[in-house]
Scaffold this motif. Structure first.
Motif, PDB file in Angstrom:
ATOM      1  N   UNK A 291       0.825  -1.219   0.000  1.00  0.00           N
ATOM      2  CA  UNK A 291       0.000   0.000   0.000  1.00  0.00           C
ATOM      3  C   UNK A 291       0.858   1.266   0.000  1.00  0.00           C
ATOM      4  N   UNK A 292       1.766   1.319  -0.956  1.00  0.00           N
ATOM      5  CA  UNK A 292       2.687   2.454  -1.052  1.00  0.00           C
ATOM      6  C   UNK A 292       2.210   3.469  -2.077  1.00  0.00           C
ATOM      7  N   UNK A 293       2.143   3.071  -3.338  1.00  0.00           N
ATOM      8  CA  UNK A 293       1.680   3.994  -4.368  1.00  0.00           C
ATOM      9  C   UNK A 293       2.761   4.543  -5.263  1.00  0.00           C
ATOM     10  N   UNK A 294       4.033   4.181  -5.024  1.00  0.00           N
ATOM     11  CA  UNK A 294       5.093   4.559  -5.959  1.00  0.00           C
ATOM     12  C   UNK A 294       4.910   3.750  -7.247  1.00  0.00           C
ATOM     13  N   UNK A 295       5.025   4.410  -8.388  1.00  0.00           N
ATOM     14  CA  UNK A 295       4.775   3.722  -9.657  1.00  0.00           C
ATOM     15  C   UNK A 295       5.879   4.023 -10.669  1.00  0.00           C
ATOM     16  N   UNK A 296       6.219   3.000 -11.451  1.00  0.00           N
ATOM     17  CA  UNK A 296       7.202   3.178 -12.519  1.00  0.00           C
ATOM     18  C   UNK A 296       6.511   3.351 -13.867  1.00  0.00           C
ATOM     19  N   UNK A 297       5.216   3.015 -13.927  1.00  0.00           N
ATOM     20  CA  UNK A 297       4.389   3.259 -15.120  1.00  0.00           C
ATOM     21  C   UNK A 297       3.077   3.867 -14.656  1.00  0.00           C
ATOM     22  N   UNK A 298       2.435   4.630 -15.527  1.00  0.00           N
ATOM     23  CA  UNK A 298       1.181   5.285 -15.162  1.00  0.00           C
ATOM     24  C   UNK A 298       0.055   4.255 -15.085  1.00  0.00           C
ATOM     25  N   UNK A 299      -0.596   4.185 -13.927  1.00  0.00           N
ATOM     26  CA  UNK A 299      -1.629   3.165 -13.702  1.00  0.00           C
ATOM     27  C   UNK A 299      -2.823   3.342 -14.629  1.00  0.00           C
TER      28      UNK A 299
ATOM     29  N   UNK B 195      -8.432   2.549  -2.799  1.00  0.00           N
ATOM     30  CA  UNK B 195      -7.017   2.913  -2.798  1.00  0.00           C
ATOM     31  C   UNK B 195      -6.674   3.846  -1.644  1.00  0.00           C
ATOM     32  N   UNK B 196      -7.504   4.846  -1.406  1.00  0.00           N
ATOM     33  CA  UNK B 196      -7.165   5.841  -0.377  1.00  0.00           C
ATOM     34  C   UNK B 196      -7.523   5.391   1.035  1.00  0.00           C
ATOM     35  N   UNK B 197      -8.567   4.585   1.215  1.00  0.00           N
ATOM     36  CA  UNK B 197      -8.832   4.058   2.556  1.00  0.00           C
ATOM     37  C   UNK B 197      -7.682   3.164   3.005  1.00  0.00           C
ATOM     38  N   UNK B 198      -7.118   2.413   2.048  1.00  0.00           N
ATOM     39  CA  UNK B 198      -5.985   1.553   2.366  1.00  0.00           C
ATOM     40  C   UNK B 198      -4.657   2.295   2.312  1.00  0.00           C
ATOM     41  N   UNK B 199      -4.729   3.630   2.197  1.00  0.00           N
ATOM     42  CA  UNK B 199      -3.537   4.471   2.214  1.00  0.00           C
ATOM     43  C   UNK B 199      -2.550   4.101   1.116  1.00  0.00           C
ATOM     44  N   UNK B 200      -3.073   3.674  -0.051  1.00  0.00           N
ATOM     45  CA  UNK B 200      -2.196   3.232  -1.134  1.00  0.00           C
ATOM     46  C   UNK B 200      -1.795   4.374  -2.059  1.00  0.00           C
ATOM     47  N   UNK B 201      -2.743   5.247  -2.407  1.00  0.00           N
ATOM     48  CA  UNK B 201      -2.389   6.394  -3.234  1.00  0.00           C
ATOM     49  C   UNK B 201      -2.362   6.131  -4.725  1.00  0.00           C
ATOM     50  N   UNK B 202      -2.673   4.896  -5.156  1.00  0.00           N
ATOM     51  CA  UNK B 202      -2.776   4.631  -6.596  1.00  0.00           C
ATOM     52  C   UNK B 202      -3.970   5.396  -7.161  1.00  0.00           C
ATOM     53  N   UNK B 203      -3.825   5.899  -8.388  1.00  0.00           N
ATOM     54  CA  UNK B 203      -4.942   6.576  -9.042  1.00  0.00           C
ATOM     55  C   UNK B 203      -4.983   6.160 -10.497  1.00  0.00           C
ATOM     56  N   UNK B 204      -6.148   6.351 -11.123  1.00  0.00           N
ATOM     57  CA  UNK B 204      -6.298   5.999 -12.538  1.00  0.00           C
ATOM     58  C   UNK B 204      -6.731   7.223 -13.345  1.00  0.00           C
ATOM     59  N   UNK B 205      -6.383   8.412 -12.834  1.00  0.00           N
ATOM     60  CA  UNK B 205      -6.695   9.645 -13.560  1.00  0.00           C
ATOM     61  C   UNK B 205      -5.903   9.698 -14.866  1.00  0.00           C
ATOM     62  N   UNK B 206      -4.654   9.224 -14.833  1.00  0.00           N
ATOM     63  CA  UNK B 206      -3.829   9.178 -16.037  1.00  0.00           C
ATOM     64  C   UNK B 206      -2.742  10.224 -16.081  1.00  0.00           C
ATOM     65  N   UNK B 207      -1.657   9.890 -16.776  1.00  0.00           N
ATOM     66  CA  UNK B 207      -0.535  10.811 -17.018  1.00  0.00           C
ATOM     67  C   UNK B 207       0.133  11.314 -15.744  1.00  0.00           C
ATOM     68  N   UNK B 208       0.181  10.472 -14.717  1.00  0.00           N
ATOM     69  CA  UNK B 208       0.847  10.786 -13.446  1.00  0.00           C
ATOM     70  C   UNK B 208       0.304  12.065 -12.790  1.00  0.00           C
ATOM     71  N   UNK B 209      -0.954  12.420 -13.083  1.00  0.00           N
ATOM     72  CA  UNK B 209      -1.495  13.680 -12.556  1.00  0.00           C
ATOM     73  C   UNK B 209      -2.061  13.541 -11.149  1.00  0.00           C
ATOM     74  N   UNK B 210      -2.310  12.307 -10.713  1.00  0.00           N
ATOM     75  CA  UNK B 210      -2.957  12.069  -9.421  1.00  0.00           C
ATOM     76  C   UNK B 210      -4.239  12.900  -9.335  1.00  0.00           C
TER      77      UNK B 210
END
Length: 445
Positions: free
Chosen positions: A56-64, A167-182
């Motif tokens: 549950x980190x959220x660091x990404x090497x590719x845009x989710x 994602x956010x309840x689990x404190x992960x921080x992953x998003x699917x907005x696109x283009x690393x915009x969060x």
């Protein structure tokens, strides 16, 4: 005798359990069905993503949002949910569904997984955790879906609402907005900001605290643990919000262009998310160095015990502050709310803090070797974010070398299961000393 021979103690079981889930997730993400280009991720990038999701980190090497198909995103979401609640909580859920009894070994693992002080009522607590999670995530999903429906088709809005709530309840921080915009497009949107801040905070205070707050209407009492968590969390949240507000107020690239309400919401969100969530509403790389260092401190402290977050934890930080304050005042005991904190708790707090600090220092130093073109603050920020299972980044994650990615993978894993748990897992046997040496004296300070 044979059963004892193959019995794994709780630390080993937890480490192997998390590692197994990560490897399964990595394998699924290498499959062609997981990515939009139909090729799947390379194993290293898949391992990085699976570790980040499970821990549950959220660091990404590719845009989710743009790299993965719906299948790939659902794999990530499943890893987030399992990693956030702990695989033992999910094992308990399946046991409930199959009508099985929870064995003593499973209860011990649950206690270790949830970082609970007692095994009493641990199964009831696991049931409550599942109920709390379902209710909170559903509520967050409904609110976010309604808000997103103003910006996109209703089906997509519902999917976005569910994904970002979990994602956010689990404190992960992953998003699917696109283009690393969060969530930068919603920096001054009260509905999105306050909903996600609430999800992060509820996930970060810990299920034990959540359960006590739920039972408060009947018991009318809170334990010392819950009081310390709530007070410390509130102080850190307020201090972080004020600090970021002041330090970024005149920054043209972050808060300055926003209205006063937007500035407050921007500062609040970054303070909350630094406590191990990972989403962001302003560009982290454009923040001032003073703000970034403040966030490093907040990430290192992290969330609370028994929660979906990482870091050394709020109670550890409070215990160390209490010990320092007692020494300054010439007092022998650390006292909170007229209750004395045992020396074993203080020693454990010191051990957790120093082991976390050493891990961050060593990994940052190694990254300065593997990533010679990156500035020191970016690397320190990245390492602390990985250790605290936060997921915030100054934008260097996709550009890390293979060795750098490997170091961050290990740091995320250690941050989630805990450096002490890993140390206990690799230790053959821990026995108390059969005797005590005579007391010696050294000078301190």
């Amino acid at each position: 005798m044979e059963r004892k021979k193959f019995f794994l103690d709780p630390p080993k079981t937890l480490v192997l359990g998390f590692a197994t889930i990560i490897l399964i997730g990595a394998f699924l993400l290498t499959m062609p069905i997981s990515t939009v280009n139909g090729k799947g991720l390379t194993f290293l990038n898949a391992l990085f993503t699976a570790t980040s999701a499970t821990c549950v980190t959220g660091l990404v090497v590719v845009d989710t949002g743009t790299t993965f198909t719906i299948f790939g995103q659902l794999v990530i979401l499943s890893l987030i949910q399992i990693g956030g609640l702990g695989f033992m909580t999910f094992a308990t859920l399946f046991a409930f569904l199959l009508g099985k009894r929870i064995s003593l070994k499973e209860r011990i693992l649950l206690q270790e997984s949830l970082n609970n002080l007692s095994m009493e009522g641990i199964v009831r607590l696991a049931k409550r955790i599942l109920i709390f999670t379902g209710v909170i995530e559903l509520t967050g999903a409904v609110i976010l879906s309604i808000r997103f429906s103003f910006d996109m088709p209703i089906g997509k809005a519902i999917y976005y609402g569910i994904f970002h709530s979990i994602s956010n309840f689990n404190n992960a921080g992953f998003d699917i907005i696109g283009n690393f915009k969060s969530l930068t497009g919603y920096v001054d949107d009260p509905t999105v900001v306050l909903t996600i801040c609430s999800l992060i905070t509820l996930g970060g205070i810990g299920f034990i605290v959540m359960n006590e707050l739920f039972e408060y209407r009947i018991s009318k009492r809170l334990s010392l643990h819950t009081k310390v968590v709530l007070v410390t969390s509130a102080i850190l949240l307020l201090a972080g919000t004020i600090g970021i507000f002041v330090l970024e107020y005149s920054n043209e690239k972050t808060l300055k262009p926003l209205s006063f309400l937007g500035k407050v919401l921007g500062a609040l969100f970054q303070s909350v998310t630094a406590r191990t969530a990972g989403a962001n509403t302003i560009s982290i790389g454009d923040m001032t160095q003073s703000s970034l260092f403040l966030i490093v401190f907040l990430m290192f402290v992290g969330a609370s015990p028994g929660s979906t977050g990482g870091g050394i934890k709020t109670t550890t930080f409070a215990t160390l502050l209490g010990a320092v304050w007692s020494q300054i005042r010439g007092k022998e005991d650390v006292v909170f709310y007229r209750q004395r904190i045992g020396y074993e708790t203080i020693y454990k707090a010191l051990t957790v803090t120093l082991s976390g600090l050493f891990l961050v220092i060593i990994m940052t130093m190694l990254l300065t070797i593997t990533e010679p073109g990156k500035d020191f603050l970016s690397l320190l920020f990245e390492t602390t974010s990985a250790f605290g299972t936060v997921g915030l980044s100054m934008g260097i994650t996709p550009d890390l070398s293979n060795l750098g990615k490997g170091l961050i993978i290990f740091t995320m894993f250690a941050g989630r299961v805990g450096p002490l748990t890993i140390a206990f897992a690799v230790t053959i046997r821990r026995n108390p000393d059969a005797f005590r040496y005579p007391k010696g004296k050294i000078m301190i300070g």
